[in-house]
Structure formats: C-alpha cells, structure tokens
Design an enzyme around this catalytic site. Structure first.
Site, mmCIF file in Angstrom:
data_model
loop_
_atom_site.group_PDB
_atom_site.id
_atom_site.type_symbol
_atom_site.label_atom_id
_atom_site.label_comp_id
_atom_site.label_asym_id
_atom_site.label_seq_id
_atom_site.Cartn_x
_atom_site.Cartn_y
_atom_site.Cartn_z
ATOM 1 N N HIS A 125 77.462 0.786 52.392
ATOM 2 C CA HIS A 125 76.013 1.200 52.153
ATOM 3 C C HIS A 125 75.717 1.766 53.320
ATOM 4 C CE1 HIS A 125 71.963 1.476 50.671
ATOM 5 N NE2 HIS A 125 72.390 1.374 49.591
ATOM 6 N N ASP A 202 77.499 -8.389 53.476
ATOM 7 C CA ASP A 202 76.545 -7.758 52.863
ATOM 8 C C ASP A 202 76.731 -8.018 51.311
ATOM 9 O OD1 ASP A 202 74.962 -6.261 51.232
ATOM 10 O OD2 ASP A 202 75.675 -4.193 52.197
ATOM 11 N N GLN A 205 75.694 -6.642 46.353
ATOM 12 C CA GLN A 205 76.476 -6.322 44.985
ATOM 13 C C GLN A 205 77.445 -7.303 44.484
ATOM 14 O OE1 GLN A 205 75.873 -3.912 43.148
ATOM 15 N NE2 GLN A 205 74.619 -2.765 44.422
ATOM 16 N N LYS A 228 68.221 -7.568 42.943
ATOM 17 C CA LYS A 228 69.527 -7.198 42.349
ATOM 18 C C LYS A 228 70.059 -8.661 41.684
ATOM 19 C CE LYS A 228 70.891 -3.845 45.491
ATOM 20 N NZ LYS A 228 71.032 -2.451 45.017
ATOM 21 N N CYS A 366 74.331 6.201 48.303
ATOM 22 C CA CYS A 366 74.138 5.722 49.677
ATOM 23 C C CYS A 366 75.508 5.190 50.309
ATOM 24 C CB CYS A 366 73.359 4.754 49.758
ATOM 25 S SG CYS A 366 71.600 5.107 49.268
HETATM 26 N N1 PMP Z 1 74.042 -3.025 50.501
HETATM 27 C C1 PMP Z 1 74.740 -2.631 49.270
HETATM 28 C C2 PMP Z 1 76.246 -2.972 49.156
HETATM 29 C C3 PMP Z 1 73.917 -2.449 48.430
HETATM 30 O O1 PMP Z 1 74.324 -1.916 47.096
HETATM 31 C C4 PMP Z 1 72.540 -2.018 48.573
HETATM 32 C C5 PMP Z 1 71.598 -1.476 47.543
HETATM 33 N N2 PMP Z 1 72.111 -0.271 46.730
HETATM 34 C C6 PMP Z 1 72.024 -2.190 49.858
HETATM 35 C C7 PMP Z 1 72.741 -2.618 50.849
HETATM 36 C C8 PMP Z 1 70.701 -1.990 50.122
HETATM 37 O O2 PMP Z 1 69.745 -2.969 49.250
HETATM 38 P P1 PMP Z 1 68.091 -2.939 49.529
HETATM 39 O O3 PMP Z 1 67.981 -1.353 49.217
HETATM 40 O O4 PMP Z 1 67.694 -3.761 48.328
HETATM 41 O O5 PMP Z 1 67.652 -2.892 50.798
#
Ligand code: PMP
Length: 408
Positions: A125, A202, A205, A228, A366
């Site tokens: 991401h 990270d 997910q 999430k 993203c």
């Molecule tokens: N890493 C991953 C794998 C994600 O899916 C996301 C959110 N889509 C993020 C980071 C960023 O998370 P947040 O916007 O809640 O900070």
C-alpha cells in the site's frame, strides 16, 4: 471447509448498518478492505464515554480522569492479549497504520546512515512505500523491492540479492489490500533475522481475518488500523519489541512523552508514553478495546473458514461470467477479489453496482505499482468480512450481470 458452528445471521444483528437498505434493494457492503462496519457494543461504548466518563488521561487526580485512564490502559492490555505481545508497554496507540509506519520511518530512520538498505515489496500500500521513499531520499538510503509474479505473489528466488548485511529494515504487508495475497512473512522474517535486519509487518488487511501472534512471528514491529477491525476510525496500533522501541528516539515531542522538562532540556518518558505525545484519541482507544474483545469472543478459525467459503463461492460465480479477469490468483488468499470485466471501466461498473445497492471499491486501491505491473489503471474490488453471506454474493453477481448488460 464447511462452517457449521458460525451463526452469521445472529452475528449480523450486532451491526446496525447492515440492516439498512437502498430503496427497495438490500444494501450489500463489500468494501470491508477499506473499513469495517461497527458492532453496536462499540457504538454504545463511544456514547457512554462521552455521556459519563469524558476526561483527559494520565494527568488528573480527579475521579473521571482516573476512570478514563483505567479504561484507556485496559485497552492496551486487551491489545497485548490479542497480539500475544510480551508486555503491555510494547503496544503503542497510533492514529492508524499510516501513522504507525510513519512513526517507525521517522524514529527508527534516525538510526540509519547513507548506503543502508530498506526492503519493501511491489505489493505494498502507498503508506508502506512513500514513508520509506521519503526516508531513503533524505538519508541517501537504498530502497529495494521484492518483485511479484502474475499471480500477485512475491518472487523470493533471488532473496540473497534482496537481503544483505546492509539491510537494516524490511517493511512488508501481511496481506495485500489490492489482490488479497497472504504473503509469506514468516520466510522473510527468518531470512531478515540472519542479517540482523529489523522487520515491520503491515497487518492492516490481516488482523481482521486470522490470528496474529507477534511473538511467534518474531517480527520487530506490527502495525494495524482500528477501523478495519471493527473499531473506531483514528485509532491504530504499533506493536514494537521492547528492546527495539527502547533503542529508538521519540517520534513527536509534547505532553505525556516526558518525565521532566527544564529550560536546558528534557528527560523522556518510558514506554509506551515515549511514543504517545499529546492527548490521544481516548474514546477511540476505549472503543477499539471493546471492538477487539468483541472480535476475540468469536472463533477465529470459524471466521477464517466462513470468509474462505465466501471467497471460493464468489470466485466460482465470477469466473462463470464472460470476460471476467481476476487479479490476484494465489492459492493463499484472504477474502477479497479484484477483477475487471472486458474493457469496461471499473468506475462505470462500480457506479452501476452502487445504484443497485452494492458497495465495492474501484481504482488503484493505493497500490499503483501493482496496477503498473499488470498494465491496468485499476480494478473493481469486492472485499468480504465475517458478517457477509452467500446470499449477498448472489445478489452482487446478479447486480454485476445487470451492470454489464447495461454497459455493453
Ligand atoms: N496498509 C494496508 C495494507 C492497507 O490496506 C491500508 C488501508 N487501506 C493501509 C496500510 C493504510 O491504513 P490507514 O489508512 O488506516 O492508515
């Protein structure tokens, strides 16, 4: 695997938002990768906090401040148990995954010098790419990427080129948010350790889909977002190993992160407060504790099996539609599907699905490097959670077929 002891219908009753409809259509929420819905206990807890308990933490001798502090710190203990961390003070409250990664990049980053290497992957991401690019630029570091194959899996054949004695940090996702691949983080942790690299996972997910044990994983950092995993927005967790966090300088200066301040300097507070400057999201953190307790009360294996059933079923039904191409075809996948239909624009398909009461996400999610790899601008992503059902998948497929008919 067939789920027998998982009562999705009664579980759905916990979520007020799942009972809304859109005109005469049901509302099918398949955008769980972006954020999860909240159970009533979490919503009620936020209200209770503001109705009856609102006061700042760690600062007051008065009763309300003590109640707030106790409840806030109880959330830390809940998260420690959830992740099986060794100590409560290894749990740092953040504003989310992005904030946790930036904390590590900024603080751990001060300990790196020119020529040091950071390894990430092409599946990340943007929040696990951009902070490292910024750091690499500022400090003349080398940023390397684990490449991916057509199934959306890491290629680790040349691992000895990727991880060397110059590798100081490896930052990788546990599960890909655009393709759903469950990455072999255990393997990368094992390899990284051989060279003394620190490893950040990270888990944005992953954490809502299967059990994570940070001691078993033996990673140095694990980050995720509260929203999430059925908790409030603006909350998140950075788990860090005590010895690693202790060696790092503070991230931001301010109240709570200090022991003493004089005109000549400051003595920093101990963990976890060293990394929690300023008034935190108190209600959010307390709500997150309730969300995680709620989630822990459900059989994780049953959740994983139910979500896998949905994934397999949706894969099957989608594959029957002419012109469908699924992106992310690893055998190890979490419950999300990215796809395109012929040359239809994902945005058009998403708009027509929305008109029929189906919420999916369209775009690059993203993860522009992933889209670049496949040579596409974006995908349609349906991401499932524990409260979704096969009937909802059926409705989604029906709505999708209708959208395709209208666009063709
Ligand atoms: N890493 C991953 C794998 C994600 O899916 C996301 C959110 N889509 C993020 C980071 C960023 O998370 P947040 O916007 O809640 O900070």
């Amino acid at each position: 695997m067939q789920v027998t002891h998982f009562d999705v219908e009664s579980l759905r009753k916990d979520f007020p938002l799942l009972n809304i409809s859109q005109g005469k259509n049901p509302y099918v929420y398949f955008d769980n990768g972006a954020t999860s819905q909240k159970p009533q206990v979490v919503i009620d807890r936020l209200k209770q906090y503001y109705d009856q308990e609102n006061a700042n933490v760690h600062r007051g001798v008065h009763q309300l401040s003590q109640i707030s502090t106790d409840n806030f710190e109880e959330s830390r203990r809940i998260v420690r148990r959830f992740l099986n961390a060794e100590y409560d003070h290894e749990i740092i409250f953040t504003a989310g995954t992005t904030n946790g990664i930036n904390l590590v990049a900024t603080s751990f980053g001060t300990m790196l010098s020119e020529g040091d290497e950071i390894l990430i992957s092409e599946l990340e991401h943007h929040s696990n790419i951009v902070p490292w690019q910024m750091l690499a630029h500022d400090k003349n570091l080398v940023l390397k990427y684990i490449p991916i194959n057509n199934k959306g899996e890491w290629i680790l054949d040349d691992i000895s080129d990727l991880i060397t004695d110059k590798t100081k940090l490896i930052a990788v996702s546990h599960v890909s948010n655009s393709l759903g691949t469950i990455n072999p983080v255990e393997k990368i942790i094992e390899e990284g350790k051989k060279f003394g690299a620190k490893i950040l996972v990270d888990g944005a997910q992953a954490i809502q889909h299967f059990k994570v044990d940070v001691q078993k994983l033996d990673c140095d950092f694990y980050v995720f977002s509260g929203h999430k995993v059925f908790g409030p927005t603006g909350t998140g967790i950075l788990y860090g190993k005590e010895s690693v966090l202790n060696a790092m300088p503070p991230y931001q200066g301010g109240g709570d992160m200090i022991k003493t301040v004089s005109m000549s300097g400051t003595v920093y507070n101990e963990l976890p407060h060293k990394f929690e400057a300023g008034t935190p999201n108190i209600a959010g953190v307390i709500g997150l504790g309730v969300a995680i307790e709620w989630f822990m009360s459900i059989d994780t294996e049953a959740v994983a099996a139910h979500e896998n059933d949905l994934l397999v079923y949706a894969h099957e039904k989608l594959s029957e539609i002419e012109g469908i191409k699924i992106y992310g075809t690893s055998d190890k996948k979490c419950s999300l599907i990215s796809f395109l239909v012929g040359d239809l624009h994902p945005y058009d398909v998403g708009t027509l699905l929305n008109q029929q009461g189906v919420a999916v996400r369209t775009g690059h999610h993203c993860t522009q490097p992933v889209m670049e790899y496949y040579g596409i601008p974006g995908t349609i992503r349906a991401s499932f959670s524990l409260y979704n059902t096969k009937e909802e998948v059926d409705y989604f497929i029906k709505a999708l077929k209708r959208a395709i008919r209208m666009l063709s």
